[in-house]
Design an enzyme around this catalytic site. Structure first.
Site, short mmCIF file in Angstrom:
data_model
loop_
_atom_site.label_atom_id
_atom_site.label_comp_id
_atom_site.label_asym_id
_atom_site.label_seq_id
_atom_site.Cartn_x
_atom_site.Cartn_y
_atom_site.Cartn_z
N ASP A 1 1.85 -1.97 -30.92
CA ASP A 1 0.74 -2.38 -31.79
C ASP A 1 -0.55 -1.77 -31.24
OD1 ASP A 1 -0.51 -3.86 -33.89
OD2 ASP A 1 -1.16 -5.32 -32.41
N GLY B 1 -2.88 3.02 -33.77
CA GLY B 1 -3.83 3.56 -34.74
C GLY B 1 -5.27 3.19 -34.39
N ARG B 2 -5.47 1.94 -33.97
CA ARG B 2 -6.81 1.50 -33.56
C ARG B 2 -7.27 2.27 -32.32
NH1 ARG B 2 -4.33 -3.22 -34.94
NH2 ARG B 2 -3.92 -3.80 -32.78
N ARG C 1 -5.40 8.37 -37.07
CA ARG C 1 -4.46 7.29 -36.72
C ARG C 1 -3.10 7.87 -36.31
NH1 ARG C 1 -5.31 2.04 -37.86
NH2 ARG C 1 -3.12 1.69 -38.34
N HIS D 1 -0.35 7.06 -33.16
CA HIS D 1 1.08 6.75 -33.29
C HIS D 1 1.91 7.72 -32.46
CE1 HIS D 1 0.06 3.82 -36.24
NE2 HIS D 1 -0.28 4.70 -37.17
N SER E 1 6.83 -3.39 -38.83
CA SER E 1 7.09 -4.60 -39.62
C SER E 1 6.99 -4.28 -41.10
CB SER E 1 6.09 -5.70 -39.25
OG SER E 1 4.85 -5.48 -39.89
N THR E 2 7.50 -5.19 -41.92
CA THR E 2 7.40 -5.00 -43.36
C THR E 2 5.95 -4.95 -43.81
OG1 THR E 2 7.68 -7.37 -43.70
CG2 THR E 2 9.66 -6.00 -43.89
N ASN F 1 3.69 -3.29 -42.41
CA ASN F 1 3.24 -1.90 -42.25
C ASN F 1 3.44 -1.07 -43.52
OD1 ASN F 1 4.38 -1.99 -38.87
ND2 ASN F 1 2.29 -2.16 -39.57
N ARG G 1 0.37 -0.11 -45.63
CA ARG G 1 -0.54 0.97 -45.25
C ARG G 1 -0.43 2.10 -46.27
NH1 ARG G 1 0.40 1.31 -38.70
NH2 ARG G 1 -0.14 -0.86 -38.30
#
Length: 125
Positions: A15, A18-19, A28, A32, A60-61, A63, A66
């Site tokens: 997690d 991207g941030r 981003r 990754h 996760s679902t 995501n 995005r």
């Protein structure tokens, strides 16, 4: 020398990549990619330390909400990383859990290939 209690099972939640990239003025996708590149050394260190089971929570679902370009990039990254490292996997059984419903066929094919290749393996350290 100090003795450490090594857990049998470690979990990683991927997690913030991207941030991390955005904070540095990068795309981003570069965050990754950096996270994916980092996982190899981390996995090696975890198992070399004596951990027997590793769970990696990578997507996760949520995501899927995005933008399509980012989701497609993540799916391609998943496929390329596993294809790159599948032959380096020794004595490890890889199991994928979670819903498969929204995943593209190319990702499902890679997951199935890896699961089949490692189905009779078990990490022996």
């Amino acid at each position: 020398m100090k003795e450490y209690n090594i857990p049998n099972h470690v979990a990683i939640i991927m997690d913030g990549n991207g941030r991390w990239a955005k904070k540095r003025g990068l795309k981003r996708s570069l965050g990754h990619k950096a996270g994916a590149d980092n996982i190899e050394g981390l996995v090696r260190h975890i198992f070399d330390s004596g951990v027997k089971v590793l769970s990696v929570y990578a997507f996760s679902t949520e995501n899927f909400k995005r933008d399509k370009e980012e989701v497609d990039y993540l799916m391609d990254l998943f496929c390329s990383m596993f294809k790159k490292y599948v032959n380096k996997i020794e004595d490890a059984k890889i199991i994928f859990s979670g819903s498969r419903d929204l995943l593209p066929k190319k990702v499902l094919d890679v997951m199935d290939e890896i699961s089949e290749k490692t189905k009779n393996s078990w990490f022996r350290h």
